[in-house]
Enzyme design. Sequence first.
Site, PDB file in Angstrom:
ATOM      1  N   PRO A 295       0.831  -1.213   0.000  1.00 36.39           N
ATOM      2  CA  PRO A 295       0.000   0.000   0.000  1.00 36.39           C
ATOM      3  C   PRO A 295       0.863   1.261   0.000  1.00 36.39           C
ATOM      4  O   PRO A 295       1.794   1.377   0.783  1.00 36.39           O
ATOM      5  CB  PRO A 295      -0.801  -0.099   1.297  1.00 36.39           C
ATOM      6  CG  PRO A 295      -0.621  -1.505   1.776  1.00 36.39           C
ATOM      7  CD  PRO A 295       0.665  -2.000   1.205  1.00 36.39           C
ATOM      8  N   GLU A 296       0.554   2.169  -0.901  1.00 33.36           N
ATOM      9  CA  GLU A 296       1.227   3.474  -0.934  1.00 33.36           C
ATOM     10  C   GLU A 296       0.272   4.505  -0.313  1.00 33.36           C
ATOM     11  O   GLU A 296      -0.850   4.172   0.069  1.00 33.36           O
ATOM     12  CB  GLU A 296       1.555   3.850  -2.384  1.00 33.36           C
ATOM     13  CG  GLU A 296       2.564   2.923  -3.031  1.00 33.36           C
ATOM     14  CD  GLU A 296       3.955   3.534  -3.118  1.00 33.36           C
ATOM     15  OE1 GLU A 296       4.163   4.649  -2.610  1.00 33.36           O
ATOM     16  OE2 GLU A 296       4.830   2.884  -3.703  1.00 33.36           O
TER      17      GLU A 296
END
Length: 272
Positions: free
Chosen positions: A2-3
Amino acid sequence: MPELPEVEAVRRRLAPVLTLTRIADVDVRRPDLRLPFPRRFRARLVGQTVLTLTRRAKYLLAALSSRETLIVHLGMSGSFRVDAPHDVAADLDRHDHVVFRLASGAAVTFNDPRRFGLMTLLTPAQLARHPVLSRLGPEPLSPDFDAAALARACRGRKTALKVALLDQRVVAGIGNIYASEALHLARLSPFRRASTIATASGAPREGAERLADAIKRVLTTAIDRAEGAYRSSRFRVYDREGERCLRRGCGGIIKRRTQAGRSTFYCPVCQR
Ligand SMILES: [Zn+2]
């Protein structure tokens, strides 16, 4: 992994469920994630009300009525599931490591197969001197981050512009993907010196204006995408080595080069 946009989408989904809700109980189903849970983790959570749920870089911060803050990092594979009161699952998955049971009857479950996630509790003093959180630069989507702030942070820096964007003190939470994406949108080469977007006194040049704007635009679009607003998952340059540049009339072919140990994707024709 996840960014920032995915973490922000998680925050927006959880905030209405958690905010101003009392934590009735917590199931802590193992002693650790990437690190052990803090001492008396469950006891410090049960009975507390979540006052706000905010985000800094890729960390979620739940401010509790006890004045402690619950810090969550999703790591590589962490995710949250929300079960409505009438729908709380009786059977848990073996990767469901923490279940927050809320006074509303809803349950919020943290699932993390690879267990690189992190959950901890910090007092206000610990939060203020946290080695990562206390040193982060401005949030890219906040008014604090603009061309002037970006230019000030890049002034005199001899590192490549993309490497500077990954420095969390310059701007918080920009990962490898969105650094490449923003530089392409701004038509700036990832390899130029960071200092070239600022004047000698640290004032923004035109490139800083374009880049600050591009960072906000690629992140905003990616948050919309992570929230499911539309389906296109097409990046501008990221993971598109050998494919044609999407900029109209450019005709360049996207290249990949390793920079500071990470893959950089760019168009050698339209990024200068
Ligand atoms: Zn191009």
